[in-house]
Design a protein around this motif. Structure first.
Motif, PDB file in Angstrom:
ATOM      1  N   LEU A 142       0.830  -1.209   0.000  1.00 31.69           N
ATOM      2  CA  LEU A 142       0.000   0.000   0.000  1.00 31.69           C
ATOM      3  C   LEU A 142       0.864   1.259   0.000  1.00 31.69           C
ATOM      4  N   CYS A 143       1.959   1.215   0.730  1.00 36.09           N
ATOM      5  CA  CYS A 143       2.859   2.374   0.788  1.00 36.09           C
ATOM      6  C   CYS A 143       3.436   2.715  -0.582  1.00 36.09           C
ATOM      7  N   LEU A 144       3.523   1.711  -1.453  1.00 35.98           N
ATOM      8  CA  LEU A 144       4.121   1.919  -2.777  1.00 35.98           C
ATOM      9  C   LEU A 144       3.114   2.392  -3.823  1.00 35.98           C
ATOM     10  N   LEU A 145       1.819   2.380  -3.471  1.00 39.14           N
ATOM     11  CA  LEU A 145       0.819   2.822  -4.441  1.00 39.14           C
ATOM     12  C   LEU A 145       1.008   4.296  -4.756  1.00 39.14           C
ATOM     13  N   PRO A 146       0.785   4.688  -5.995  1.00 36.95           N
ATOM     14  CA  PRO A 146       0.944   6.106  -6.353  1.00 36.95           C
ATOM     15  C   PRO A 146      -0.144   6.956  -5.725  1.00 36.95           C
ATOM     16  N   GLU A 147       0.151   8.208  -5.465  1.00 35.10           N
ATOM     17  CA  GLU A 147      -0.837   9.165  -4.961  1.00 35.10           C
ATOM     18  C   GLU A 147      -0.600  10.527  -5.587  1.00 35.10           C
ATOM     19  N   THR A 148      -0.331  10.497  -6.865  1.00 37.02           N
ATOM     20  CA  THR A 148      -0.074  11.735  -7.599  1.00 37.02           C
ATOM     21  C   THR A 148      -1.359  12.520  -7.795  1.00 37.02           C
ATOM     22  N   THR A 149      -2.431  11.830  -8.145  1.00 38.17           N
ATOM     23  CA  THR A 149      -3.703  12.503  -8.395  1.00 38.17           C
ATOM     24  C   THR A 149      -4.598  12.423  -7.169  1.00 38.17           C
ATOM     25  N   GLU A 150      -5.634  13.236  -7.184  1.00 39.30           N
ATOM     26  CA  GLU A 150      -6.594  13.267  -6.080  1.00 39.30           C
ATOM     27  C   GLU A 150      -7.276  11.911  -5.918  1.00 39.30           C
ATOM     28  N   LEU A 151      -7.679  11.299  -7.034  1.00 38.29           N
ATOM     29  CA  LEU A 151      -8.358  10.011  -6.964  1.00 38.29           C
ATOM     30  C   LEU A 151      -7.421   8.913  -6.465  1.00 38.29           C
ATOM     31  N   GLN A 152      -6.190   8.913  -6.936  1.00 37.03           N
ATOM     32  CA  GLN A 152      -5.212   7.940  -6.430  1.00 37.03           C
ATOM     33  C   GLN A 152      -5.025   8.092  -4.925  1.00 37.03           C
ATOM     34  N   GLY A 153      -4.933   9.336  -4.475  1.00 34.00           N
ATOM     35  CA  GLY A 153      -4.770   9.586  -3.053  1.00 34.00           C
ATOM     36  C   GLY A 153      -5.957   9.110  -2.245  1.00 34.00           C
ATOM     37  N   MET A 154      -7.151   9.303  -2.771  1.00 36.12           N
ATOM     38  CA  MET A 154      -8.352   8.863  -2.073  1.00 36.12           C
ATOM     39  C   MET A 154      -8.391   7.336  -1.961  1.00 36.12           C
ATOM     40  N   LYS A 155      -8.127   6.650  -3.061  1.00 37.65           N
ATOM     41  CA  LYS A 155      -8.140   5.192  -3.029  1.00 37.65           C
ATOM     42  C   LYS A 155      -7.072   4.639  -2.086  1.00 37.65           C
ATOM     43  N   LYS A 156      -5.900   5.202  -2.146  1.00 43.06           N
ATOM     44  CA  LYS A 156      -4.804   4.737  -1.293  1.00 43.06           C
ATOM     45  C   LYS A 156      -5.152   4.938   0.180  1.00 43.06           C
ATOM     46  N   THR A 157      -5.732   6.069   0.513  1.00 39.56           N
ATOM     47  CA  THR A 157      -6.080   6.368   1.903  1.00 39.56           C
ATOM     48  C   THR A 157      -7.157   5.417   2.413  1.00 39.56           C
ATOM     49  N   LEU A 158      -8.199   5.205   1.621  1.00 39.22           N
ATOM     50  CA  LEU A 158      -9.278   4.315   2.051  1.00 39.22           C
ATOM     51  C   LEU A 158      -8.777   2.888   2.235  1.00 39.22           C
ATOM     52  N   LEU A 159      -7.919   2.426   1.349  1.00 44.30           N
ATOM     53  CA  LEU A 159      -7.365   1.072   1.489  1.00 44.30           C
ATOM     54  C   LEU A 159      -6.455   0.974   2.707  1.00 44.30           C
ATOM     55  N   ALA A 160      -5.684   2.011   2.974  1.00 41.70           N
ATOM     56  CA  ALA A 160      -4.796   2.003   4.139  1.00 41.70           C
ATOM     57  C   ALA A 160      -5.590   1.921   5.437  1.00 41.70           C
ATOM     58  N   LEU A 161      -6.783   2.509   5.446  1.00 39.47           N
ATOM     59  CA  LEU A 161      -7.625   2.480   6.640  1.00 39.47           C
ATOM     60  C   LEU A 161      -8.360   1.157   6.799  1.00 39.47           C
ATOM     61  N   SER A 162      -8.594   0.462   5.682  1.00 38.86           N
ATOM     62  CA  SER A 162      -9.493  -0.705   5.718  1.00 38.86           C
ATOM     63  C   SER A 162      -8.816  -2.064   5.582  1.00 38.86           C
ATOM     64  N   MET A 163      -7.683  -2.153   4.896  1.00 35.70           N
ATOM     65  CA  MET A 163      -7.207  -3.474   4.485  1.00 35.70           C
ATOM     66  C   MET A 163      -6.649  -4.337   5.612  1.00 35.70           C
ATOM     67  N   ASP A 164      -6.426  -3.771   6.798  1.00 35.55           N
ATOM     68  CA  ASP A 164      -6.022  -4.606   7.928  1.00 35.55           C
ATOM     69  C   ASP A 164      -7.194  -4.924   8.844  1.00 35.55           C
ATOM     70  N   ALA A 165      -8.415  -4.560   8.416  1.00 37.53           N
ATOM     71  CA  ALA A 165      -9.602  -4.816   9.237  1.00 37.53           C
ATOM     72  C   ALA A 165     -10.049  -6.262   9.090  1.00 37.53           C
ATOM     73  N   ASP A 166     -10.610  -6.802  10.163  1.00 37.69           N
ATOM     74  CA  ASP A 166     -11.183  -8.152  10.114  1.00 37.69           C
ATOM     75  C   ASP A 166     -12.462  -8.165   9.285  1.00 37.69           C
ATOM     76  N   GLU A 167     -13.205  -7.054   9.340  1.00 34.31           N
ATOM     77  CA  GLU A 167     -14.439  -6.945   8.564  1.00 34.31           C
ATOM     78  C   GLU A 167     -14.537  -5.554   7.955  1.00 34.31           C
ATOM     79  N   VAL A 168     -14.997  -5.508   6.714  1.00 32.88           N
ATOM     80  CA  VAL A 168     -15.164  -4.252   5.983  1.00 32.88           C
ATOM     81  C   VAL A 168     -16.606  -4.182   5.513  1.00 32.88           C
ATOM     82  N   ILE A 169     -17.302  -3.113   5.906  1.00 36.26           N
ATOM     83  CA  ILE A 169     -18.719  -2.951   5.579  1.00 36.26           C
ATOM     84  C   ILE A 169     -18.884  -1.652   4.797  1.00 36.26           C
TER      85      ILE A 169
END
Length: 380
Positions: A142-169
């Motif tokens: 996740l740290c290596l994902l690009p965040e040059t654009t606003e959309l890239q930054g949004m996707k990277k941030t949401l995944l960083a917050l969620s991908m270590d969760a036991d459940e995602v709703i």
């Protein structure tokens, strides 16, 4: 850790503009189970905003009482980019205007192969250690994902917050619909209690949709690894998409009901201390996604439905009609909408002016439909 709010600043898209994602955190960081919620990834789907706002109030009281045992992260407004796409009062928030366009809930970064490469040779018989190993590898990728654009930054941030969760709703809604959900086949039994609490009677069971949606992305790493390592890699994340009825089904009553259901589910999963709710899942019915009929408009015009949301239909039954406003003969200008499966009429578009060939209604069935192609089960 007491209740905290973090603001994540996205890359500036144009001079003088900047957007943020606001994440609400409850419980100790790293506590288990961790559950992640978000709403409004499709920025024109708003019921989840009020539901999570109501849930936050309940969680603040639980936090004050010292009842939160796990970790809870809530992003009540997951797509500020889409919300800013206000065109004379209309917010077309399903598709991005910039960054190449496209559906905000499609084509999320798939990390399975890269994570497998990182952990190869390090997997052992210690299952808990393997889970930690995978989560660390996910974090590194996740740290290596690009965040040059606003959309890239949004996707990277949401995944960083969620991908270590036991459940995602992930909370969404349809145009007009009854409460329903999209659930991976592997998690049908796991999420049945949640659907029962929400009052959902229809759930679409999916495997590989080909959409690379947000909820699928959170579990795709684990699915890919299980294909290589079987029981040595358990499910480190489970996710689903909940469709909170229709776009206009927004009220304090709905929000209170749905937020209480989510809160009770957190108690059931021992994220919050409390008396576990009694679950009756007898009315929750799973329907294969490849058996879902997408009813298409036979012509452009005004659609009138003969069946109500939630009603049972049979193959060959007329569920509505489209009136072609350009036909010369008004006596024969109505064209039928015909169900191609037995099942439940559970969703339809909200507007009544439809375009020829577009999917305007959904029927959940049980039998595979030949025209539904595995791996391409979602339309944008």
């Amino acid at each position: 850790m007491s209740y905290q709010i973090y603001s994540h600043v996205l890359p500036s898209a144009t001079p003088g503009t900047q957007r943020i994602l606001k994440a609400h955190h409850f419980g100790e960081a790293g506590a288990r189970p961790k559950v992640y919620f978000q709403a409004g990834l499709h920025a024109d789907e708003w019921p989840g905003f009020l539901v999570l706002n109501t849930l936050l109030r309940k969680l603040k009281k639980a936090d004050d009482a010292g009842l939160i045992q796990g970790e809870i992260v809530i992003v009540p407004v997951a797509n500020p980019i889409g919300l800013a796409q206000n065109f004379h009062g209309y917010i077309p928030g399903r598709f991005a205007f910039s960054d190449g366009g496209g559906n905000f809930n499609r084509n999320w970064p798939q990390l399975g192969a890269k994570v497998e490469k990182r952990i190869k040779g390090d997997v052992t018989g210690d299952i808990e250690r393997n889970i930690d190993l995978v989560r660390q590898a996910i974090h590194e990728e996740l740290c290596l994902l690009p965040e040059t654009t606003e959309l890239q930054g949004m996707k990277k941030t949401l995944l960083a917050l969620s991908m270590d969760a036991d459940e995602v709703i992930d909370l969404h809604c349809s145009g007009e619909a009854c409460m329903h959900a999209y659930v991976a086949q592997e998690f049908e039994e796991h999420f049945k209690p949640l659907l029962a609490l929400l009052g959902a009677k229809v759930a679409l069971s999916e495997l590989e949709t080909g959409a690379a949606s947000f909820d699928e992305t959170n579990v795709s790493v684990w699915r890919d690894l299980k294909a290589h390592y079987a029981h040595l890699i358990p499910w480190g994340s489970r996710s689903l998409t909940v469709e909170l009825r229709g776009e206009n089904d927004i009220s304090n009553a709905f929000a209170e009901h749905d937020a209480q259901a989510l809160f009770d589910y957190l108690v059931l999963r021992e994220v919050i201390t409390g008396k576990a709710p009694v679950i009756d899942g007898s009315e929750v019915e799973y329907y294969p996604l490849d058996a879902m009929d997408l009813v298409k408009a036979p012509c452009a015009g005004i659609v009138c439905y003969h069946k109500a949301i939630g009603e049972a239909v049979e193959a060959g039954e007329v569920i509505g009609e489209v009136v072609n406003l350009m036909d010369d003969d008004v006596e024969t200008s109505s064209y039928p909408l015909i169900a191609r499966t037995n099942g439940v009429f559970f969703a339809r578009v909200q507007r009544r002016l439809v375009v020829c060939g577009e999917s305007i209604a959904k029927i959940a069935g049980k039998e595979h439909l030949a025209f539904r192609e595995i791996g391409k089960l979602f339309e944008d």
